[in-house]
Enzyme design. Sequence first.
Site, PDB file in Angstrom:
ATOM      1  N   GLU A 177     -10.789 -58.647   6.580  1.00 44.76           N
ATOM      2  CA  GLU A 177      -9.667 -59.308   5.899  1.00 44.76           C
ATOM      3  C   GLU A 177      -8.322 -58.690   6.246  1.00 44.76           C
ATOM      4  OE1 GLU A 177     -13.264 -59.799   3.120  1.00 44.76           O
ATOM      5  OE2 GLU A 177     -12.484 -58.313   4.516  1.00 44.76           O
ATOM      6  N   TRP A 290     -19.305 -40.713 -12.080  1.00 48.76           N
ATOM      7  CA  TRP A 290     -19.523 -41.287 -10.760  1.00 48.76           C
ATOM      8  C   TRP A 290     -19.944 -40.214  -9.758  1.00 48.76           C
ATOM      9  CZ3 TRP A 290     -14.816 -45.066  -9.709  1.00 48.76           C
ATOM     10  CH2 TRP A 290     -14.972 -46.189 -10.531  1.00 48.76           C
TER      11      TRP A 290
END
Length: 390
Positions: A177, A290
Amino acid sequence: KNAVAYEEWLAQADGKFEWKDFDENTAAAMCYTSGTTGDPKGVLYSHRSNVIHSFMANAKDALGTSASDVMLPVVPLFHANSWGIAFSAPAMGTKLVMPGMKLDGASVFELLETEKVTHTAGVPTVWLMLLQHMAANNLKLPLLEFVVCGGSAMPRSMIKAFVDMGVTVRHAWGMTEMSPLGTLAALKPPFSELGGEEQLDILQTQGFPPYGVQMKITDDAGKELPWDGKTFGRLKVSGPAVAKAYFRVDANILDEDGFFDTGDVATIDQHGYMRITDRSKDVIKSGGEWISSIDLENLAVGHPAVAEAAVIGIYHPKWDERPLLIVQLKQGQKATREEILKFMDGKIAKWWMPDDVAFVEGIPHTATGKILKTALREQFKAYRFPNAAA
């Protein structure tokens, strides 16, 4: 039977090409995303975006080739126009060497040597095979000056191998992209005199964006987060070579400020160096915190017996998820679970340590060289940690 020799095809042209005159926003090429995050989506590039991206790619802190250089892109043309090199190299008059289908270490070495390649670009698996071939046969590449690595994280040990050869090695990150360049890990003045482990610390980041790319990190609510090198956030980008929509999908993929959510989780430090910590769907959530699968993979690959490593989150009844380290050993090498975990011990937080190690014959990849974690999750969907209570 329908193949046409390249030279015969060229001979059909009379050499009197005349440039056409049309709007710069006319469609020029279309590439599809790899599909690692769902169904493949078409990204349509205009002549304008390709030209602007070529200017960005040809900056000295990016790919920086010249008319006297030779570039070997070991990247498929369908992968964002070979990382944009299909346009950026000819724009500078750089000689292009196309690799064909043989991407093993011996074949890539032969091309680098016989074609006197100065610049090359590819994914880590390609450079792993090249370095192994060179080490096994005591080979050198005195003319090679510059290696770009992207597609997935470049292990520290691999960066060091190229640095020790006297080659400028540049970690890169981007997306289809984005046409695709987003960042490159050149050394800014504060770090240009560094050597050894300190230099590797900088080269192992994904780098900073070239002129034309803006980036930020935000929380899930869209609030911008600080550039302190520690705070994790959703990485968002904008710029003239960033897509606004997918082909035949009637939806704008940019937010109200014109930024595209990359799907990556990252930190950015005070000098603008970005570091991918994971894909948002790959980050391991353990006990509310995380864990970066990429950091664990890079560390494991530093073990001398490990050819490649992947980390996925596996269900754990107490911690929600815990990391499973999946290892492919180098040919002829041996290592045990305990030896690999001992190698990693002390280099990361204790609670980041993988709960187990699984050995496999091969790690699956996408067509663009990225580790195919969807296949690994399917392969290990029934796996349970031996030390996890039911």
